[in-house]
Motif scaffolding. Structure first.
Motif, PDB file in Angstrom:
ATOM      1  N   LYS A   1       9.444  -4.235  -6.623  1.00 16.21           N
ATOM      2  CA  LYS A   1       8.421  -3.498  -7.367  1.00 16.21           C
ATOM      3  C   LYS A   1       7.363  -2.974  -6.400  1.00 16.21           C
ATOM      4  CE  LYS A   1       8.985  -6.229 -11.593  1.00 16.21           C
ATOM      5  NZ  LYS A   1       8.329  -7.147 -12.562  1.00 16.21           N
ATOM      6  N   PRO A   2       6.824  -1.772  -6.688  1.00 20.23           N
ATOM      7  CA  PRO A   2       5.805  -1.201  -5.799  1.00 20.23           C
ATOM      8  C   PRO A   2       4.554  -2.072  -5.754  1.00 20.23           C
ATOM      9  CG  PRO A   2       6.679   0.467  -7.301  1.00 20.23           C
ATOM     10  CD  PRO A   2       7.193  -0.853  -7.787  1.00 20.23           C
ATOM     11  N   VAL A   3       3.947  -2.176  -4.590  1.00 19.75           N
ATOM     12  CA  VAL A   3       2.685  -2.897  -4.415  1.00 19.75           C
ATOM     13  C   VAL A   3       1.607  -1.860  -4.141  1.00 19.75           C
ATOM     14  CG1 VAL A   3       1.430  -4.629  -3.093  1.00 19.75           C
ATOM     15  CG2 VAL A   3       3.888  -4.889  -3.465  1.00 19.75           C
ATOM     16  N   THR A   4       0.576  -1.834  -4.984  1.00 18.81           N
ATOM     17  CA  THR A   4      -0.493  -0.851  -4.833  1.00 18.81           C
ATOM     18  C   THR A   4      -1.874  -1.491  -4.768  1.00 18.81           C
ATOM     19  OG1 THR A   4      -0.597  -0.590  -7.241  1.00 18.81           O
ATOM     20  CG2 THR A   4       0.832   0.941  -6.029  1.00 18.81           C
ATOM     21  N   ASP A   5      -1.954  -2.804  -4.924  1.00 23.74           N
ATOM     22  CA  ASP A   5      -3.230  -3.496  -4.925  1.00 23.74           C
ATOM     23  C   ASP A   5      -3.790  -3.600  -3.508  1.00 23.74           C
ATOM     24  OD1 ASP A   5      -4.739  -6.366  -4.706  1.00 23.74           O
ATOM     25  OD2 ASP A   5      -5.094  -5.422  -6.654  1.00 23.74           O
ATOM     26  N   PHE A   6      -5.048  -3.181  -3.324  1.00 27.10           N
ATOM     27  CA  PHE A   6      -5.658  -3.152  -1.997  1.00 27.10           C
ATOM     28  C   PHE A   6      -5.736  -4.544  -1.383  1.00 27.10           C
ATOM     29  CE2 PHE A   6      -9.506  -3.536   0.629  1.00 27.10           C
ATOM     30  CZ  PHE A   6      -9.169  -2.666   1.656  1.00 27.10           C
ATOM     31  N   ASP A   7      -6.127  -5.542  -2.197  1.00 24.76           N
ATOM     32  CA  ASP A   7      -6.275  -6.891  -1.662  1.00 24.76           C
ATOM     33  C   ASP A   7      -4.959  -7.426  -1.109  1.00 24.76           C
ATOM     34  OD1 ASP A   7      -8.961  -6.964  -2.253  1.00 24.76           O
ATOM     35  OD2 ASP A   7      -8.647  -7.800  -4.258  1.00 24.76           O
ATOM     36  N   ILE A   8      -3.850  -7.107  -1.789  1.00 25.71           N
ATOM     37  CA  ILE A   8      -2.543  -7.582  -1.334  1.00 25.71           C
ATOM     38  C   ILE A   8      -2.080  -6.794  -0.103  1.00 25.71           C
ATOM     39  CG2 ILE A   8      -0.121  -7.855  -1.985  1.00 25.71           C
ATOM     40  CD1 ILE A   8      -1.101  -8.215  -4.877  1.00 25.71           C
ATOM     41  N   LEU A   9      -2.252  -5.470  -0.147  1.00 22.45           N
ATOM     42  CA  LEU A   9      -1.835  -4.650   0.991  1.00 22.45           C
ATOM     43  C   LEU A   9      -2.628  -5.004   2.243  1.00 22.45           C
ATOM     44  CD1 LEU A   9      -1.492  -1.204  -0.808  1.00 22.45           C
ATOM     45  CD2 LEU A   9       0.362  -2.471   0.257  1.00 22.45           C
ATOM     46  N   SER A  10      -3.915  -5.313   2.081  1.00 24.77           N
ATOM     47  CA  SER A  10      -4.745  -5.606   3.251  1.00 24.77           C
ATOM     48  C   SER A  10      -4.384  -6.937   3.906  1.00 24.77           C
ATOM     49  CB  SER A  10      -6.226  -5.585   2.857  1.00 24.77           C
ATOM     50  OG  SER A  10      -6.491  -6.554   1.858  1.00 24.77           O
ATOM     51  N   ARG A  11      -3.534  -7.746   3.230  1.00 26.91           N
ATOM     52  CA  ARG A  11      -3.089  -9.003   3.850  1.00 26.91           C
ATOM     53  C   ARG A  11      -1.938  -8.786   4.829  1.00 26.91           C
ATOM     54  NH1 ARG A  11      -4.345 -11.735  -1.371  1.00 26.91           N
ATOM     55  NH2 ARG A  11      -2.190 -11.582  -2.090  1.00 26.91           N
TER      56      ARG A  11
ATOM     57  N   PHE B   1      -5.476  -0.113   5.997  1.00 30.77           N
ATOM     58  CA  PHE B   1      -5.519   0.350   4.610  1.00 30.77           C
ATOM     59  C   PHE B   1      -6.976   0.551   4.220  1.00 30.77           C
ATOM     60  CE2 PHE B   1      -1.284  -1.683   4.403  1.00 30.77           C
ATOM     61  CZ  PHE B   1      -0.568  -0.636   3.809  1.00 30.77           C
ATOM     62  N   GLU B   2      -7.237   1.625   3.473  1.00 30.65           N
ATOM     63  CA  GLU B   2      -8.575   1.907   2.972  1.00 30.65           C
ATOM     64  C   GLU B   2      -8.494   2.379   1.527  1.00 30.65           C
ATOM     65  OE1 GLU B   2     -10.713   4.752   5.246  1.00 30.65           O
ATOM     66  OE2 GLU B   2     -11.065   3.422   6.953  1.00 30.65           O
ATOM     67  N   LYS B   3      -9.587   2.167   0.793  1.00 31.46           N
ATOM     68  CA  LYS B   3      -9.699   2.722  -0.552  1.00 31.46           C
ATOM     69  C   LYS B   3     -10.311   4.112  -0.446  1.00 31.46           C
ATOM     70  CE  LYS B   3     -10.378  -1.651  -3.037  1.00 31.46           C
ATOM     71  NZ  LYS B   3     -11.308  -2.434  -3.886  1.00 31.46           N
ATOM     72  N   LYS B   4      -9.678   5.070  -1.134  1.00 36.21           N
ATOM     73  CA  LYS B   4     -10.171   6.438  -1.076  1.00 36.21           C
ATOM     74  C   LYS B   4      -9.876   7.132  -2.392  1.00 36.21           C
ATOM     75  CE  LYS B   4      -9.730  10.740   1.591  1.00 36.21           C
ATOM     76  NZ  LYS B   4      -9.019  11.407   2.705  1.00 36.21           N
ATOM     77  N   ASP B   5     -10.941   7.608  -3.065  1.00 34.80           N
ATOM     78  CA  ASP B   5     -10.807   8.351  -4.311  1.00 34.80           C
ATOM     79  C   ASP B   5      -9.933   7.623  -5.320  1.00 34.80           C
ATOM     80  OD1 ASP B   5     -12.364  10.358  -3.203  1.00 34.80           O
ATOM     81  OD2 ASP B   5     -10.633  11.444  -2.419  1.00 34.80           O
ATOM     82  N   GLY B   6     -10.149   6.314  -5.453  1.00 36.29           N
ATOM     83  CA  GLY B   6      -9.454   5.549  -6.472  1.00 36.29           C
ATOM     84  C   GLY B   6      -8.047   5.124  -6.114  1.00 36.29           C
ATOM     85  N   LYS B   7      -7.607   5.369  -4.887  1.00 38.00           N
ATOM     86  CA  LYS B   7      -6.270   4.927  -4.481  1.00 38.00           C
ATOM     87  C   LYS B   7      -6.345   4.279  -3.108  1.00 38.00           C
ATOM     88  CE  LYS B   7      -4.843   9.348  -2.432  1.00 38.00           C
ATOM     89  NZ  LYS B   7      -3.805  10.411  -2.417  1.00 38.00           N
ATOM     90  N   VAL B   8      -5.255   3.617  -2.719  1.00 39.79           N
ATOM     91  CA  VAL B   8      -5.209   2.952  -1.414  1.00 39.79           C
ATOM     92  C   VAL B   8      -4.428   3.845  -0.456  1.00 39.79           C
ATOM     93  CG1 VAL B   8      -4.557   0.877  -0.163  1.00 39.79           C
ATOM     94  CG2 VAL B   8      -5.263   0.717  -2.566  1.00 39.79           C
ATOM     95  N   VAL B   9      -5.030   4.172   0.677  1.00 38.75           N
ATOM     96  CA  VAL B   9      -4.382   5.044   1.662  1.00 38.75           C
ATOM     97  C   VAL B   9      -4.210   4.271   2.973  1.00 38.75           C
ATOM     98  CG1 VAL B   9      -5.271   7.165   0.650  1.00 38.75           C
ATOM     99  CG2 VAL B   9      -6.608   5.997   2.383  1.00 38.75           C
TER     100      VAL B   9
END
Length: 972
Positions: free
Chosen positions: A564-574, A591-599
């Motif tokens: 399943k896709p992972v889009t949560d910033f806290d999880i991706l930043s780990r 990873f950064e938060k930008k305009d409501g999404k994680v880039v």
């Protein structure tokens, strides 16, 4: 031998006869009789002939030969639609379809032969006009666009009509807006989903039956219009002091909304706004307990204002619950001498106001009620079950009443409880699932209890809750609390786990039963889901070129163990990321938060001075110990390579009046500059000390309407700030490139301008950048030759002077016009008064063209007596939103970087303490004070931690307006 030859000749002759007898005749016969255009061999089965167009000459072919027109008769089945003369010449007369036939004359040797074809007489329209030319529609709503055709007088006189045209539409993005055709003159547009970017609708009109054919056919009309889809936005009063707003991406800040009555008085709101999880419903609460009755408007962001009517809160009814029961006090009254009847008071919004002052004036059987919501009955002797008593309740203010005959019944007990869900106390919302690593201190189970009479009874001590399943989830022992959510009271039960580790993914079954009645609740499943740690991560170059010396946004996809896709910033930043160059304390790959999404951001290792593409490597390690890598291509730093043209609406034409010539100036900032990757570049940042702009003017024009400009000693025309030579000159400000002055305004004239880029090759040598040239012409003409003259007037303030802008073209080019030289304003005084009860009106302003004709143009405009309110903000031109390095960043600094205007186009200077700032995308370790408030700031000490070039996202909300500004600011 001779006999053999004779026999062979006979056999061959016979074979030839047989072959000719059995040769296929149909193919030849099918093509021998036909109608063809003059000098053509192809048969005409069907032909479009346009009304008012040329006559088409036809020939008849019979048995493979052209028949003279005199040897037969040409005929039209309806000569009013298309006529044919004796020579086979066909002319379209009015819309329709006819059959054209040619019949040969019969002779003694031959029978008559008739050949036919079909003619469609059609209209060729010269233009299609769409009204309106742009559409704004809400999600789920529809709007229409009218279609009109322009037909020449000649074709109209010939009977031409546009009824043969068929409309087709195509949306560039049907996920945002759909369009379809109704009839021949209307297009219906339906908003599907809100989008900040307009959708383009292409309209085709052609005399065909399919969209595919309409795109291909030679004679067609094509127009486009834009559709802006806004979210659903509406408002209504739901409580005495509450307003429910429906929309999209609604704000939790009261400052983002403006509520005011018809007199323009703004309703003060409490700071906190309740917004549902989807951001589609917000509840605004006024600071006063009752919104004054009347008509109001609500505005938010860029949504159109909506109206609602506020009414006064009054008692609507009194409800006795249960309607026929007088309930004994129970074990606390062993003599059964006390019993209670219960009631609630509802207002006109359906709200229970029993506990509020509005519901505090209830009398029971002629006596005031001492405890809100219940009426106590007492007896000298014990109440007898089944006996009856009368009850009359009256609200002394409204006169509303309730009557009942009550039967003495047993005491109330907790009969049943229903599970309402898992509630996140921290985020204040219900959740459908729990994650394996959830902090269970933030969650509770909510139950709603009822007694045997259906009344709410949240007696948690009499309820036992169990959780079954292998997830490790269990009910926490200890104190049981009660909580109100959206005005409803629930029993809460805390959560715990069997072990100190994480939960196990799976289903947990929640069930409760009453210790007083023994009734069980319906079992409900609660899902515990895997915490979606990243298992695989794929990284790509991204949608844009990776350029040395600057951050790039990479493409990526992350999946967990279940795919399943992972889009949560806290999880991706780990995920541990390696690669890139650390800049200003930020990792090269992050990873950064930008305009409501994680880039995924990457800063290349390569220096900005590389002259060819290089390869760089990045890698990652997930929390699940999976490793991977990717190869990235880094390209040389951006350099200006091409002058693509002039920016939109830059005037390249001018006029003049005898005795006073006009002057037109084109500045460096008017240029559209491109880099080697085709991206736009800012002129000021792109040129610096290594590049400049060479300007060449067409020679020989000095005495033909223009004065020369910018010639240096060697005859080369250069910009006023100087081309690069022995000493380099950095571009500062926005200097002039070309200045043209009309010296003989009585004649039409033009001259050519050539712009190109110069590049510093050495301290003493410059070269022209190959392929960078852009040429255009500056035109001048008398005022009388102006075309497409338009008078534009924005919203004006009552009692002021209307701001008039006049635009026109010469040879299709935007022209610079000057008041009192090209035109004279006759009347632009805005009325000072409006009819009582109105805040807006319409008036007219006029100008007279100074072309000797005395022609007067009048334009209607709208004016208002509304108080000025900030309605637009943008970063000051040429500053790029720059904030000083090491200085405090607060409302004063941010507002100083903005150009602000009210709805009348007047510059606004708001008090810094009234602006609400919200900082985001700030470098880790930089503290923000009071973020989201009027006192938000990054003080001097914290700002010193930022580096030159860092970007900060800042949102600015202005109380009393619906306007919210948000953009990136750069530390300089």
């Amino acid at each position: 031998m001779k006999n053999f030859s004779k026999k062979l000749s006979f056999v061959m002759a016979t074979a030839m006869v047989v072959t000719s007898l059995y040769a296929p005749q149909g193919a030849e016969a099918a093509t021998t009789n036909k109608i063809v255009e003059k000098n053509s061999k192809s048969a005409v089965k069907r032909k479009n002939i346009y009304i008012g167009g040329q006559v088409v000459d036809f020939d008849a072919v019979v048995k493979g030969k052209v028949v003279k027109d005199s040897k037969g008769t040409w005929k039209s089945s309806d000569s009013k639609i298309a006529s044919v003369d004796k020579n086979g010449k066909v002319k379209a007369r009015k819309n329709g379809r006819v059959t054209i036939s040619f019949k040969t004359k019969a002779t003694k040797k031959t029978k008559s032969v008739t050949v036919k074809m079909t003619i469609d007489a059609r209209t060729r329209a010269s233009k299609m006009t769409l009204t309106p030319s742009a559409v704004v529609v809400k999600e789920g709503e529809k709007s229409t666009v009218g279609v009109n055709y322009e037909i020449s007088k000649k074709i109209k006189a010939a009977g031409g009509k546009a009824t043969t045209y068929k409309l087709f539409v195509e949306s560039s993005d049907e996920k945002v807006a759909k369009a379809y055709v109704e009839g021949n003159n209307k297009i219906v547009v339906e908003g599907v989903a809100k989008s900040a970017t307009p959708v383009s609708i292409t309209v085709y009109s052609a005399q065909v039956y399919k969209l595919e054919n309409a795109k291909k056919v030679k004679y067609k009309l094509t127009e486009k219009f834009d559709v802006k889809v806004n979210g659903k936005f509406d408002a209504k009063q739901v409580r005495a002091n509450k307003i429910s707003v429906v929309g999209t991406n609604l704000s939790t800040k009261a400052a983002a909304y403006v509520v005011k009555n018809t007199n323009g008085i703004v309703l003060n709101l409490k700071d906190n706004v309740e917004v549902n999880e989807a951001g589609t419903v917000a509840t605004l609460e006024s600071v006063v307990g009752q919104i004054p009755a009347g008509l109001y408007t609500v505005t938010f962001d860029k949504e159109d204002p909506v109206e609602f009517t506020a009414v006064k809160q009054v008692v609507e009814k009194i409800v006795i619950e249960p309607a026929d029961k007088l309930i004994l006090k129970g074990i606390n009254d062993p003599d059964n001498k006390v019993a209670y009847a219960y009631y609630k008071v509802l207002d006109n919004f359906g709200e229970n106001v029993t506990e509020q002052p509005l519901g505090a004036n209830i009398y029971a059987n002629g006596k005031p009620v001492t405890k809100k919501g219940e009426v106590e009955f007492t007896n000298n002797s014990a109440f007898i079950l089944g006996s009856t008593f009368g009850l009359t309740l009256v609200d002394q203010n409204s006169g509303k009443t309730a009557n009942a005959v009550l039967t003495v019944s047993r005491e109330s007990v907790l009969s049943e409880a229903s599970f309402k869900g898992v509630y996140d106390k921290k985020e204040k919302k219900f959740v459908k699932t729990l994650s394996e690593r959830a902090d269970l201190n933030d969650y509770v189970l909510l139950f709603e209890g009822k007694d045997q009479y259906g009344r709410t009874k949240n007696n948690a001590d009499k309820l036992q809750v169990t959780i079954a399943g292998s997830t490790g989830l269990q009910v926490k022992t200890g104190k049981v609390d009660q909580i109100k959510v959206d005005g409803v009271e629930y029993m809460t039960f805390g959560l715990d786990r069997f072990t100190q580790g994480k939960l196990m993914a799976g289903e947990a079954t929640v069930q409760a039963f009453s210790l007083e009645s023994g009734k069980q609740s319906t079992p409900v499943k609660v899902n515990v889901v895997a915490s979606t740690e990243v298992k695989t991560l794929s990284i790509g170059n991204g949608p844009k070129t990776i350029v040395a010396g600057e951050d790039a946004e990479l493409s990526y996809s992350a999946t967990d163990a279940d795919g399943k896709p992972v889009t949560d910033f806290d999880i991706l930043s780990r995920v541990t990321l390696n690669g890139g160059k650390e800049v200003n304390g930020k990792k090269g790959l992050r990873f950064e938060k930008k305009d409501g999404k994680v880039v995924l951001i990457y800063h290349p290792v390569a220096d900005a001075n590389i002259d060819r593409a290089v390869t760089e490597y990045v890698s990652y390690v997930t929390q699940t110990n999976n490793v991977g890598n990717a190869v990235l291509t880094v390209n040389p730093a951006r350099v200006p390579t091409k002058i693509a043209g002039l920016k939109k609406d830059v005037a390249t034409a001018l006029t003049g009046k005898d005795g006073a010539g006009n002057t037109l100036t084109i500045k460096a900032g008017d240029i559209a500059l491109k880099d080697q990757y085709g991206d736009d570049l800012d002129v000021k940042k792109a040129l610096g000390t290594d590049y400049d702009i060479l300007v060449k003017l067409e020679e020989g024009k000095k005495n033909n309407g223009f004065s020369d400009y910018g010639t240096n000693a060697n005859g080369t025309y250069v910009a006023s700030f100087g081309a690069i030579s022995g000493s380099n000159v950095a571009l500062t400000g926005d200097p002039n490139l070309v200045t043209a002055t009309v010296t003989n305004p009585a004649i039409s004239a033009s001259f050519g301008v050539e712009l190109s880029l110069l590049k510093k090759k050495s301290a003493t040598e410059v070269v022209e950048v190959s392929g960078s040239k852009y040429s255009f012409r500056i035109n001048a003409a008398p005022v009388k030759d102006l075309k497409n003259i338009k008078v534009e007037i924005p919203l004006a303030k009552a009692g002021s002077t209307a701001k008039i802008k006049v635009t026109a073209t010469i040879d299709g080019k935007a022209v610079k016009l000057e008041a009192n030289t090209d035109y004279q304003v006759i009347d632009n005084t805005v009325p000072a008064t409006l009819p009582v009860g109105t805040t807006k009106g319409k008036a007219n302003a006029s100008i007279m063209l100074l072309d000797g004709s005395g022609k007067i143009l009048t334009q209607e405009y709208e004016f208002s007596k509304d108080a000025p309110v900030l309605s637009s903000a943008e970063i000051k031109e040429g500053t790029n939103g720059e904030l000083n390095h090491g200085a405090a960043i607060d409302a004063t600094a941010v507002l100083a970087a903005l150009d602000l205007e009210d709805q009348y186009g007047v510059t606004v200077t708001p008090t810094p303490t009234t602006a609400f700032l919200t900082f985001s995308n700030v470098k880790d370790g930089v503290a923000i004070t009071s973020n989201g408030s009027s006192g938000a700031k990054i003080d001097t000490a914290e700002a010193a931690k930022l580096a030159v070039g860092d970007k900060i996202r800042i949102k600015v909300a202005f109380p009393g307006t619906s306007y919210v500004f948000e953009d990136d600011f750069v530390i300089k």
